[in-house]
Design an enzyme around this catalytic site. Structure first.
Site, PDB file in Angstrom:
ATOM      1  N   SER A   1       0.865  -1.190   0.000  1.00 19.89           N
ATOM      2  CA  SER A   1       0.000   0.000   0.000  1.00 19.89           C
ATOM      3  C   SER A   1       0.892   1.227   0.000  1.00 19.89           C
ATOM      4  CB  SER A   1      -0.873   0.019   1.264  1.00 19.89           C
ATOM      5  OG  SER A   1      -1.470   1.291   1.427  1.00 19.89           O
TER       6      SER A   1
ATOM      7  N   TYR B   1      -1.497  -0.881  10.244  1.00 14.74           N
ATOM      8  CA  TYR B   1      -1.581  -1.193   8.812  1.00 14.74           C
ATOM      9  C   TYR B   1      -0.303  -0.728   8.090  1.00 14.74           C
ATOM     10  CZ  TYR B   1      -3.767  -1.306   4.127  1.00 14.74           C
ATOM     11  OH  TYR B   1      -4.072  -1.561   2.814  1.00 14.74           O
TER      12      TYR B   1
ATOM     13  N   LYS C   1       2.475  -3.026   6.025  1.00 18.30           N
ATOM     14  CA  LYS C   1       2.779  -2.838   4.602  1.00 18.30           C
ATOM     15  C   LYS C   1       4.234  -2.426   4.371  1.00 18.30           C
ATOM     16  CE  LYS C   1      -1.379  -3.887   3.126  1.00 18.30           C
ATOM     17  NZ  LYS C   1      -1.611  -5.132   2.402  1.00 18.30           N
TER      18      LYS C   1
HETATM   19  P1  NAP Z   1     -11.325  -6.296   0.413  1.00 14.88           P
HETATM   20  O1  NAP Z   1     -12.244  -5.939  -0.692  1.00 14.88           O
HETATM   21  O2  NAP Z   1     -11.685  -5.954   1.830  1.00 14.88           O
HETATM   22  O3  NAP Z   1     -11.014  -7.869   0.314  1.00 14.88           O
HETATM   23  C1  NAP Z   1     -10.164  -8.457   1.242  1.00 14.88           C
HETATM   24  C2  NAP Z   1      -9.894  -9.882   0.836  1.00 14.88           C
HETATM   25  O4  NAP Z   1      -8.961 -10.435   1.791  1.00 14.88           O
HETATM   26  C3  NAP Z   1     -11.129 -10.751   0.876  1.00 14.88           C
HETATM   27  O5  NAP Z   1     -11.086 -11.666  -0.206  1.00 14.88           O
HETATM   28  C4  NAP Z   1     -10.993 -11.479   2.207  1.00 14.88           C
HETATM   29  O6  NAP Z   1     -11.583 -12.766   2.200  1.00 14.88           O
HETATM   30  C5  NAP Z   1      -9.502 -11.630   2.298  1.00 14.88           C
HETATM   31  N1  NAP Z   1      -9.045 -11.841   3.672  1.00 14.88           N
HETATM   32  C6  NAP Z   1      -9.147 -11.017   4.729  1.00 14.88           C
HETATM   33  N2  NAP Z   1      -8.598 -11.597   5.829  1.00 14.88           N
HETATM   34  C7  NAP Z   1      -8.154 -12.808   5.430  1.00 14.88           C
HETATM   35  C8  NAP Z   1      -7.489 -13.870   6.079  1.00 14.88           C
HETATM   36  N3  NAP Z   1      -7.184 -13.805   7.395  1.00 14.88           N
HETATM   37  N4  NAP Z   1      -7.183 -14.985   5.372  1.00 14.88           N
HETATM   38  C9  NAP Z   1      -7.495 -15.074   4.052  1.00 14.88           C
HETATM   39  N5  NAP Z   1      -8.121 -14.089   3.376  1.00 14.88           N
HETATM   40  C10 NAP Z   1      -8.441 -12.972   4.062  1.00 14.88           C
HETATM   41  O7  NAP Z   1      -9.869  -5.655   0.206  1.00 14.88           O
HETATM   42  P2  NAP Z   1      -9.171  -5.005  -1.083  1.00 14.88           P
HETATM   43  O8  NAP Z   1      -9.421  -3.553  -1.045  1.00 14.88           O
HETATM   44  O9  NAP Z   1      -9.449  -5.782  -2.300  1.00 14.88           O
HETATM   45  O10 NAP Z   1      -7.645  -5.179  -0.640  1.00 14.88           O
HETATM   46  C11 NAP Z   1      -6.817  -6.205  -1.121  1.00 14.88           C
HETATM   47  C12 NAP Z   1      -5.382  -5.891  -0.715  1.00 14.88           C
HETATM   48  O11 NAP Z   1      -5.015  -4.626  -1.249  1.00 14.88           O
HETATM   49  C13 NAP Z   1      -5.172  -5.790   0.795  1.00 14.88           C
HETATM   50  O12 NAP Z   1      -3.927  -6.335   1.142  1.00 14.88           O
HETATM   51  C14 NAP Z   1      -5.190  -4.298   1.047  1.00 14.88           C
HETATM   52  O13 NAP Z   1      -4.456  -3.951   2.203  1.00 14.88           O
HETATM   53  C15 NAP Z   1      -4.517  -3.798  -0.221  1.00 14.88           C
HETATM   54  N6  NAP Z   1      -4.802  -2.398  -0.531  1.00 14.88           N
HETATM   55  C16 NAP Z   1      -6.067  -1.999  -0.849  1.00 14.88           C
HETATM   56  C17 NAP Z   1      -6.274  -0.656  -1.119  1.00 14.88           C
HETATM   57  C18 NAP Z   1      -7.631  -0.126  -1.504  1.00 14.88           C
HETATM   58  O14 NAP Z   1      -7.733   1.098  -1.691  1.00 14.88           O
HETATM   59  N7  NAP Z   1      -8.658  -0.945  -1.627  1.00 14.88           N
HETATM   60  C19 NAP Z   1      -5.236   0.250  -1.058  1.00 14.88           C
HETATM   61  C20 NAP Z   1      -3.963  -0.212  -0.739  1.00 14.88           C
HETATM   62  C21 NAP Z   1      -3.756  -1.542  -0.480  1.00 14.88           C
HETATM   63  P3  NAP Z   1     -13.093 -13.089   2.733  1.00 14.88           P
HETATM   64  O15 NAP Z   1     -14.013 -12.135   2.035  1.00 14.88           O
HETATM   65  O16 NAP Z   1     -13.279 -14.510   2.368  1.00 14.88           O
HETATM   66  O17 NAP Z   1     -13.075 -12.878   4.217  1.00 14.88           O
END
Ligand code: NAP
Length: 241
Positions: A140, A153, A157
């Protein structure tokens, strides 16, 4: 096509689901890991299969030390060794530092950092033996600069970026690359509570899409990216420019 497959942790929603679809589109059989979203993960698998690809949904909490072996052993049975590992599963538990208790600290570090490290540790030897491997860690922009309310967080990261650089240097001679992708503000469930204020910090004046992040992962996973390793690719609409 190489004999092996891709594993995307947290592949049931958001960036992980888009990444699973993108890698399947490149011909990789994909393990779609999920924690609680079984139906959502099965939906992603269904979409991939409908498009002519191969995928399997695999339950597993990445914070559990037993999960890496369970996931990689199951995938070996289905599709062969994991040659592309995308550490995408991530959680946030935001609060200002005095309010981050030990539980909120441990949950975020265990999931985002320790979980990814253990998967890399388990996956890397078969990749080295195959003389091909791609590890892509979803970090991130918060791992690159401060963001009030996210000390846990940000630490997870920044740690993931440090692991990326270090392991990349360790395994480069075996033709295994290790990179990070650092999204800024991407429209998913994780950012659903962020309002229009967040957009003002983005020079492009919009949120990114999961598919825009997935396209970067697809490149880093490709044969063409063989000379790219140890780096962090920001996908942030210019936030860190
Ligand atoms: P999201 O929509 O909240 O989805 C999170 C995913 O992670 C879901 O598939 C969830 O599975 C899974 N997950 C959570 N805890 C878990 C665990 N203990 N074991 C296995 N799976 C787990 O998140 P996203 O926005 O797509 O984010 C994906 C990645 O990108 C993350 O690492 C996040 O930190 C990073 N990121 C996102 C953003 C953003 O703006 N969205 C920005 C920077 C970085 P279930 O639904 O099955 O629980």
């Amino acid at each position: 096509m190489r004999e092996g497959c891709a594993l995307v942790t947290g592949g049931s929603r958001g960036i992980g689901a888009a990444t699973a679809r993108a890698l399947a589109g490149e011909g990789w059989p994909v393990g779609v890991n999920y924690h609680s979203g079984e139906d959502a993960a099965n939906e992603v698998v269904g979409e991939i299969e409908a498009a002519g690809g191969k995928a399997v949904a695999l339950q597993g909490d990445v914070a559990d030390p037993a999960t890496p072996d369970a996931l990689l052993s199951a995938l070996k049975e289905h599709f062969g060794p994991v040659l592309v590992l995308v550490n995408n599963a991530g959680v946030a538990a935001d609060a200002l530092t005095p309010q981050i208790d030990d539980e909120a600290w441990a949950k975020v570090i265990d999931t985002n950092l320790s979980g990814a490290f253990r998967l890399i540790r388990r996956a890397i030897s078969p990749m080295m033996r195959a003389r091909f491997g791609r590890v892509i860690n979803i970090a991130s922009v918060v791992g690159l600069r401060g963001n009030p309310g996210q000390a846990n967080y940000a630490a997870s990261k920044a740690g993931l970026i440090a692991v990326t650089r270090t392991v990349a240097a360790e395994v480069a001679r075996r033709k295994v690359t290790v990179n990070a992708v650092a999204p800024g503000f991407v429209s998913t469930d994780l950012t659903a509570d962020l309002g229009d204020e967040a957009i003002k910090a983005v020079p492009l004046r919009r949120a990114g899409t999961p598919e825009e992040v997935a396209a970067c992962v697809r490149f880093l996973a490709s044969e063409e990216a063989a000379y790219v390793t140890g780096t962090t690719l920001t996908v942030d609409g210019g936030m860190t420019a």
